[in-house]
Design an enzyme around this catalytic site. Sequence first.
Site, PDB file in Angstrom:
ATOM      1  N   ASN A 147       0.811  -1.216   0.000  1.00  0.00           N
ATOM      2  CA  ASN A 147       0.000   0.000   0.000  1.00  0.00           C
ATOM      3  C   ASN A 147       0.849   1.274   0.000  1.00  0.00           C
ATOM      4  OD1 ASN A 147       0.931  -0.198   2.619  1.00  0.00           O
ATOM      5  ND2 ASN A 147      -1.090  -0.302   3.578  1.00  0.00           N
ATOM      6  N   ARG A 285       4.018   7.557  11.198  1.00  0.00           N
ATOM      7  CA  ARG A 285       3.508   7.114  12.492  1.00  0.00           C
ATOM      8  C   ARG A 285       3.364   8.335  13.394  1.00  0.00           C
ATOM      9  NH1 ARG A 285       2.172   3.478   9.987  1.00  0.00           N
ATOM     10  NH2 ARG A 285       2.483   1.236  10.318  1.00  0.00           N
ATOM     11  N   GLN A 314      -3.564   4.211  18.611  1.00  0.00           N
ATOM     12  CA  GLN A 314      -4.636   4.054  17.636  1.00  0.00           C
ATOM     13  C   GLN A 314      -5.567   2.933  18.068  1.00  0.00           C
ATOM     14  OE1 GLN A 314      -2.736   5.869  13.598  1.00  0.00           O
ATOM     15  NE2 GLN A 314      -2.702   3.669  13.740  1.00  0.00           N
ATOM     16  N   HIS A 333      -6.670   6.623  10.385  1.00  0.00           N
ATOM     17  CA  HIS A 333      -5.571   5.982   9.651  1.00  0.00           C
ATOM     18  C   HIS A 333      -6.145   5.206   8.468  1.00  0.00           C
ATOM     19  CE1 HIS A 333      -1.456   3.744  10.067  1.00  0.00           C
ATOM     20  NE2 HIS A 333      -1.706   4.129   8.837  1.00  0.00           N
TER      21      HIS A 333
END
Length: 401
Positions: A147, A285, A314, A333
């Site tokens: 990705n 991050r 998260q 995210h």
Amino acid sequence: MAKVLCVLYDDPIDGFPPRYARDSIPHIAGYADGQTAPTPDAIDFTPGELLGSVSGELGLRTFLEANGHELVVTSDKDGADSTFEKELVDTDVVISQPFWPAYLTAERIAKAKNLKLALTAGIGSDHVDLQAAMDNGVTVAEVTFCNSISVAEHVVMQILSLVRNYIPSYQWVVNGGWNIADCVERSYDLEGMEVGTVAAGRIGLAVLRRLKPFGVNLHYTDKHRLPADVEVELGLTFHPDVESLAKACDVVTINCPLHPETEHLFDDAMIGKMKRGSYLVNTARGKICDRDAVVRALESGQLAGYAGDVWFPQPAPRDHPWRTMPNHGMTPHISGTSLSAQTRYAAGTREILECFLAGKPIRDEYLIVQDGTLAGTGAHSYTAGDATGGSEEAEKFRKAS
């Protein structure tokens, strides 16, 4: 028989879409550096479907159960009473995602006596205590490059959204207004700006290539300098360190992994070295940036805007200050979990499992930790240590729901 514990994000609030927006997605066979896309023996899903949430199960159930393995899928990952914590004790394989990470701390790894593989369905394995994995003989793998382009596209979108003041302008339309002066009082052209990336690996280099046509001056810093012909092709200025790049750029995008050397890299001091009114985009991050330093910089005007899709922990607690700070363009995210990306990381997860369960070697580029040491991509991109500290705060998200 292996027990596979898979942690995925929640299904859509209104249930799975009865019909998807598109009937198909492009087939991607390989990547820019020559690496092939995932090549499992088979898949049990339709490309372009929602695979990354609980009911999607990454398309794994038929394959695993047909071969006598057990699959447990949950989104309940935080706290001592969570499904993840209870099921972990006798689990052989943990699958997690960067978007909804099951934090594999040293304490959790110590409890999981059978754990042999921590597999990231996506890229970025900092939610695993890599030092503890090395110390306990746990293999860590991720679906490298699956990705990366998805994230690079998100970076370009967020840079343009900040510089052109898109989000507040859109909101004026939603609210019924036509407030042109309000829309453009913070709107600039990207053309001619100095734009730099912290790290120029798969994502960072893809960002640079996509920004080149915008007529910007491009900068980068990285532990591994790019080939000279690439620097010439893109007109890149190399910086020996982050501080040098931060001082030179109007826009900085962060595309490096999180590990002890990069944790809180962008603190008050580093942000203070940036030009007043610059923009910072972080899809790497959340912990690479000091949470409160970002807020202070936006409130003071040192930063004109901050955007990204990564937080720490998260999911972000509902009182996380990045939700309400001024001039931000944050999203959950999502950059690397488009329906297109899910097809590749689900296929890559299946490929890694096929190899692991058959006792065959896992692709070197997928490896982060193996045989007690950093390996493959991990040896190139990470340093030993732990970046999971403080992840227990994620439990606050569920409690506030």
